[in-house]
Design an enzyme around this catalytic site. Sequence first.
Site, PDB file in Angstrom:
ATOM      1  N   TRP A  30       0.841  -1.190   0.000  1.00  0.00           N
ATOM      2  CA  TRP A  30       0.000   0.000   0.000  1.00  0.00           C
ATOM      3  C   TRP A  30       0.888   1.257   0.000  1.00  0.00           C
ATOM      4  O   TRP A  30       1.833   1.351   0.776  1.00  0.00           O
ATOM      5  CB  TRP A  30      -0.917   0.016   1.231  1.00  0.00           C
ATOM      6  CG  TRP A  30      -1.716   1.277   1.277  1.00  0.00           C
ATOM      7  CD1 TRP A  30      -2.781   1.603   0.499  1.00  0.00           C
ATOM      8  CD2 TRP A  30      -1.461   2.408   2.109  1.00  0.00           C
ATOM      9  NE1 TRP A  30      -3.220   2.874   0.798  1.00  0.00           N
ATOM     10  CE2 TRP A  30      -2.423   3.393   1.792  1.00  0.00           C
ATOM     11  CE3 TRP A  30      -0.507   2.701   3.092  1.00  0.00           C
ATOM     12  CZ2 TRP A  30      -2.472   4.636   2.420  1.00  0.00           C
ATOM     13  CZ3 TRP A  30      -0.552   3.942   3.719  1.00  0.00           C
ATOM     14  CH2 TRP A  30      -1.536   4.886   3.384  1.00  0.00           C
ATOM     15  N   ASN A  68     -10.852  -2.595  -0.818  1.00  0.00           N
ATOM     16  CA  ASN A  68      -9.835  -2.195   0.150  1.00  0.00           C
ATOM     17  C   ASN A  68      -9.302  -3.264   1.088  1.00  0.00           C
ATOM     18  O   ASN A  68      -8.858  -2.951   2.186  1.00  0.00           O
ATOM     19  CB  ASN A  68     -10.376  -1.032   0.987  1.00  0.00           C
ATOM     20  CG  ASN A  68     -10.200   0.293   0.271  1.00  0.00           C
ATOM     21  OD1 ASN A  68      -9.113   0.601  -0.213  1.00  0.00           O
ATOM     22  ND2 ASN A  68     -11.254   1.076   0.178  1.00  0.00           N
ATOM     23  N   ASP A  71     -15.953  11.170  -3.354  1.00  0.00           N
ATOM     24  CA  ASP A  71     -15.343   9.923  -2.880  1.00  0.00           C
ATOM     25  C   ASP A  71     -16.178   9.336  -1.736  1.00  0.00           C
ATOM     26  O   ASP A  71     -17.378   9.617  -1.598  1.00  0.00           O
ATOM     27  CB  ASP A  71     -13.878  10.197  -2.486  1.00  0.00           C
ATOM     28  CG  ASP A  71     -12.982   8.982  -2.683  1.00  0.00           C
ATOM     29  OD1 ASP A  71     -13.038   8.086  -1.825  1.00  0.00           O
ATOM     30  OD2 ASP A  71     -12.243   8.914  -3.686  1.00  0.00           O
ATOM     31  N   ASP A  72     -15.550   8.558  -0.914  1.00  0.00           N
ATOM     32  CA  ASP A  72     -16.191   7.827   0.185  1.00  0.00           C
ATOM     33  C   ASP A  72     -16.973   8.773   1.112  1.00  0.00           C
ATOM     34  O   ASP A  72     -16.650   9.947   1.236  1.00  0.00           O
ATOM     35  CB  ASP A  72     -15.067   7.142   0.983  1.00  0.00           C
ATOM     36  CG  ASP A  72     -15.564   6.019   1.842  1.00  0.00           C
ATOM     37  OD1 ASP A  72     -16.783   5.841   1.947  1.00  0.00           O
ATOM     38  OD2 ASP A  72     -14.719   5.298   2.411  1.00  0.00           O
ATOM     39  N   ASP A  89      -2.487   5.411  -3.557  1.00  0.00           N
ATOM     40  CA  ASP A  89      -2.918   6.424  -2.590  1.00  0.00           C
ATOM     41  C   ASP A  89      -1.772   7.376  -2.280  1.00  0.00           C
ATOM     42  O   ASP A  89      -1.985   8.425  -1.682  1.00  0.00           O
ATOM     43  CB  ASP A  89      -3.369   5.753  -1.284  1.00  0.00           C
ATOM     44  CG  ASP A  89      -4.803   5.270  -1.360  1.00  0.00           C
ATOM     45  OD1 ASP A  89      -5.485   5.575  -2.359  1.00  0.00           O
ATOM     46  OD2 ASP A  89      -5.245   4.567  -0.426  1.00  0.00           O
ATOM     47  N   LYS A 124     -15.814   5.454  -9.354  1.00  0.00           N
ATOM     48  CA  LYS A 124     -14.558   4.952  -8.792  1.00  0.00           C
ATOM     49  C   LYS A 124     -14.899   3.696  -8.006  1.00  0.00           C
ATOM     50  O   LYS A 124     -15.575   3.767  -6.977  1.00  0.00           O
ATOM     51  CB  LYS A 124     -13.933   6.020  -7.883  1.00  0.00           C
ATOM     52  CG  LYS A 124     -12.683   5.569  -7.141  1.00  0.00           C
ATOM     53  CD  LYS A 124     -12.063   6.728  -6.368  1.00  0.00           C
ATOM     54  CE  LYS A 124     -10.897   6.264  -5.515  1.00  0.00           C
ATOM     55  NZ  LYS A 124     -10.284   7.374  -4.761  1.00  0.00           N
ATOM     56  N   TRP A 125     -14.444   2.563  -8.502  1.00  0.00           N
ATOM     57  CA  TRP A 125     -14.771   1.244  -7.896  1.00  0.00           C
ATOM     58  C   TRP A 125     -13.600   0.835  -7.024  1.00  0.00           C
ATOM     59  O   TRP A 125     -12.518   0.563  -7.540  1.00  0.00           O
ATOM     60  CB  TRP A 125     -15.007   0.237  -9.018  1.00  0.00           C
ATOM     61  CG  TRP A 125     -15.297  -1.169  -8.606  1.00  0.00           C
ATOM     62  CD1 TRP A 125     -14.516  -1.991  -7.846  1.00  0.00           C
ATOM     63  CD2 TRP A 125     -16.451  -1.937  -8.962  1.00  0.00           C
ATOM     64  NE1 TRP A 125     -15.110  -3.221  -7.712  1.00  0.00           N
ATOM     65  CE2 TRP A 125     -16.306  -3.215  -8.394  1.00  0.00           C
ATOM     66  CE3 TRP A 125     -17.596  -1.672  -9.726  1.00  0.00           C
ATOM     67  CZ2 TRP A 125     -17.245  -4.231  -8.562  1.00  0.00           C
ATOM     68  CZ3 TRP A 125     -18.529  -2.689  -9.889  1.00  0.00           C
ATOM     69  CH2 TRP A 125     -18.361  -3.945  -9.305  1.00  0.00           C
ATOM     70  N   ASP A 126     -13.831   0.762  -5.729  1.00  0.00           N
ATOM     71  CA  ASP A 126     -12.732   0.496  -4.796  1.00  0.00           C
ATOM     72  C   ASP A 126     -12.812  -0.931  -4.246  1.00  0.00           C
ATOM     73  O   ASP A 126     -13.839  -1.612  -4.374  1.00  0.00           O
ATOM     74  CB  ASP A 126     -12.795   1.508  -3.638  1.00  0.00           C
ATOM     75  CG  ASP A 126     -11.431   1.867  -3.099  1.00  0.00           C
ATOM     76  OD1 ASP A 126     -10.496   1.064  -3.266  1.00  0.00           O
ATOM     77  OD2 ASP A 126     -11.302   2.938  -2.486  1.00  0.00           O
ATOM     78  N   CYS A 171      -9.896   0.987  -8.521  1.00  0.00           N
ATOM     79  CA  CYS A 171      -9.082   1.382  -7.373  1.00  0.00           C
ATOM     80  C   CYS A 171      -9.083   0.206  -6.408  1.00  0.00           C
ATOM     81  O   CYS A 171     -10.078  -0.489  -6.265  1.00  0.00           O
ATOM     82  CB  CYS A 171      -9.707   2.611  -6.719  1.00  0.00           C
ATOM     83  SG  CYS A 171      -8.941   3.080  -5.167  1.00  0.00           S
TER      84      CYS A 171
HETATM   85  C1  GLA Z   1      -9.125   3.806  -0.599  1.00  0.00           C
HETATM   86  C2  GLA Z   1      -8.783   4.550  -1.865  1.00  0.00           C
HETATM   87  C3  GLA Z   1      -8.769   6.026  -1.613  1.00  0.00           C
HETATM   88  C4  GLA Z   1     -10.107   6.468  -1.074  1.00  0.00           C
HETATM   89  C5  GLA Z   1     -10.441   5.667   0.162  1.00  0.00           C
HETATM   90  C6  GLA Z   1     -11.841   5.954   0.628  1.00  0.00           C
HETATM   91  O1  GLA Z   1      -8.122   3.911   0.337  1.00  0.00           O
HETATM   92  O2  GLA Z   1      -7.569   4.108  -2.378  1.00  0.00           O
HETATM   93  O3  GLA Z   1      -8.462   6.731  -2.785  1.00  0.00           O
HETATM   94  O4  GLA Z   1     -11.084   6.295  -2.058  1.00  0.00           O
HETATM   95  O5  GLA Z   1     -10.351   4.274  -0.065  1.00  0.00           O
HETATM   96  O6  GLA Z   1     -12.174   5.225   1.743  1.00  0.00           O
END
Ligand code: GLA
Length: 728
Positions: free
Chosen positions: A185, A471, A353-354, A538, A467-469, A516
């Site tokens: 990361w 994590n 974003d989130d 990030d 933006k499809w994340d 993402c």
């Molecule tokens: C991940 C993404 C970030 C952002 C956060 C939101 O870490 O890589 O760019 O969108 O989630 O929680």
Amino acid sequence: MKHILLLTVSLLCLYLPARANKTYILVQTDHTQLVLTTDDAGNLRTRYYGSRIDAPWTFLNDDKLFTGPNGSGPMTIPTTGGVFIGTPALHVRYADGSHNTELYYTGHTSEYRAGVFTTKVMLRDPVTALAVVLIYEAYEKEDVIVAHTEIINGGKKPVELLDYASSALHFNADKYLLTHTWGGWATEMQVERELLGHDTKVIESRRGVQATQGNNPSFMLSLNTAEFSETAGEVIAGALAWSGNFRLSFEHDNAGKLNVIAGINPHAATYSLAPGKTFITPDMVWTYSNNGAGQASRNLHRWARNWGVYGGGQVHPTLLNSWEGAYFSFTTETLLRMIDDAAGMGLEMFVLDDGWFAKDYPRNGDDAGLGDWEVNTAKLPEGIDYVASYAHDKGLKFGIWIEPEMVNPASNLAHRHPEWVVKSPGRDIYQERNQWVLDLSNPAVQDFVYGIFDGVMQLSKNIDYVKWDCNRVIESFGSTYLGKEQDRFYVEYCQGLYNVMRRIREKYPRVLIQCCSSGGGRVDYGALRYFDEIWTSDNTDGDCRAYIQYATNLIYPPFIMGAHVSAVPNHQSGNVTPLKFRFDMACAGRLGLELQPKHFSEHERALAERCIASYYQYRDLVFTGDLYRLSSPYDSDYYALMYVSQDKSRAVVYTYCMRYQHRAGSQHSFRLDGLDPKRNYTVKELNVNRSCWWGDGDVFSGEFLQSGAFNPDLPQKYSSAVFYLEAQ
Ligand code: GLA
């Protein structure tokens, strides 16, 4: 005409004068050639992958290579069984417990359509009736060969696939210099180079999802040299188009030969194949260059633009993303003001974003809400359409963040569908970023995840970008749906993801979708068939980005890289770099900003507007130009690259000082590349604080610029300069 030619070639293969019982198969592009031959016994051998040669059939006369016990012979598909004792591409356990497979050539077909020659080679094991089809798509103009394998259980009982790689190639050189990337990361895509010793080097992922957050399923191999060169020597580049667990193995045997095998990682994934069923492996993308690594990258990038990446060749909008500027703390008012600023600075899109969703478990931090994809009206009482329409009224597109493969324990979804969570029975589920993974091997979950995307798109007709994340990784896997067939999980999770993406693309062919995964955790040509771009990392620190972007572009094209300017001290690294350096770095990809614009000083805002405006002058080169790397941040104190238009009439050159140089050494010479030596180019520096090259604004021949005379003054660490070149 090509049809006829190819058919003739295929027929000729069957009637060769020298060895009537042998045949050869050509898989070729404009400049490269893969030559396969059969031997007397009917084994299929890989004889050659390189520049096109005349009379490749002459290989048929050389059968010395294949006599005697053969632990390392160039089997096109090395199997466990027969004379081969190396690492297999295919290893099958049959119902009687036996492990031996011997494949013999039974025929091949060739077909040409719209720039692609497709060759299918059929093989069969006469004892077990297992059949294999090797499929090669040769992209004529791009000099790329995409290979995959179909494994067909022609027997009457199920078989178990213990290894089931996509493709293998065999090389015979003095030295093999492997270049690949590792990372984590915020440190994705770090270059590593090593001369291969006489053992087996394995690059793999067992992460399930976020499969590329560690190693990437790609590599470059320089032959007969210990030096990595951009411009000289033979280089093979390969990339597996698969977003799940992968394995690349490089077996350097005691005869000095190298077997490269690429495919799905069979770890915990023995695949049971019922009678009559076919397993189709993912694609392996190969290219060959005899002009060093630069050409290999350009081949892949062209292929990516024309074939490999969804929406390749289209220019993407610049944007302001809300994440680092607002994180979870925003109101409608915050967003509207950010939209005003984005429009005022000349940007083209705003991405929320989130933090915008979930009511009962509001998403005000990363510990709640994932899974409950309804607008949090306590935070955004007017809803998403209000914000999206405001952006459109201001002339901006609008994008929104989702993370549909995941669920927080604190969510309605987790309570409603505990059976959808990836979990091993009787064991605790580990949380990572306070979340769990949804089981995409389950078709019901695939429907649900598709429904999330579809539902979010209904929030406003003004959503242009998603933006499809994704994590977290998968540990301690388990699928309620798969019951006793847990071995299928890793493969079917990834196939499930692709099913969902296929459906999304059928309904939403034009929405831009960013891939993402905590940054660049899912960067591969499998995902890129459906996604338009990636969130590269990030880590937006301009310094760290030099290394990440350089390495990403070894295999993947610059136009997929989301590259943002963020605030300092950088939120990840704590580093402070000049705003100009951050812009000059982000402008080498798809430019975006990820900060609170109202924190800009007047001077910073003016510089930002200048950089954004100048980007539009050459943005098409980022998306459709050819990349020439001039200097690597890994090997030099300077990083420099350029993009050149296909007709060589325009170019943009980026130069950066990565480490402090004493004054006398600050004028570093770069040899520009890819220009027409005979044409004259005006060279104009952009984003200028102070002109840093004596020739700024003048006209020079391509030959002169490529002679090493281009020597901008980059006196300090993080000095940078961008130049725009236009032929007269
Ligand atoms: C991940 C993404 C970030 C952002 C956060 C939101 O870490 O890589 O760019 O969108 O989630 O929680």
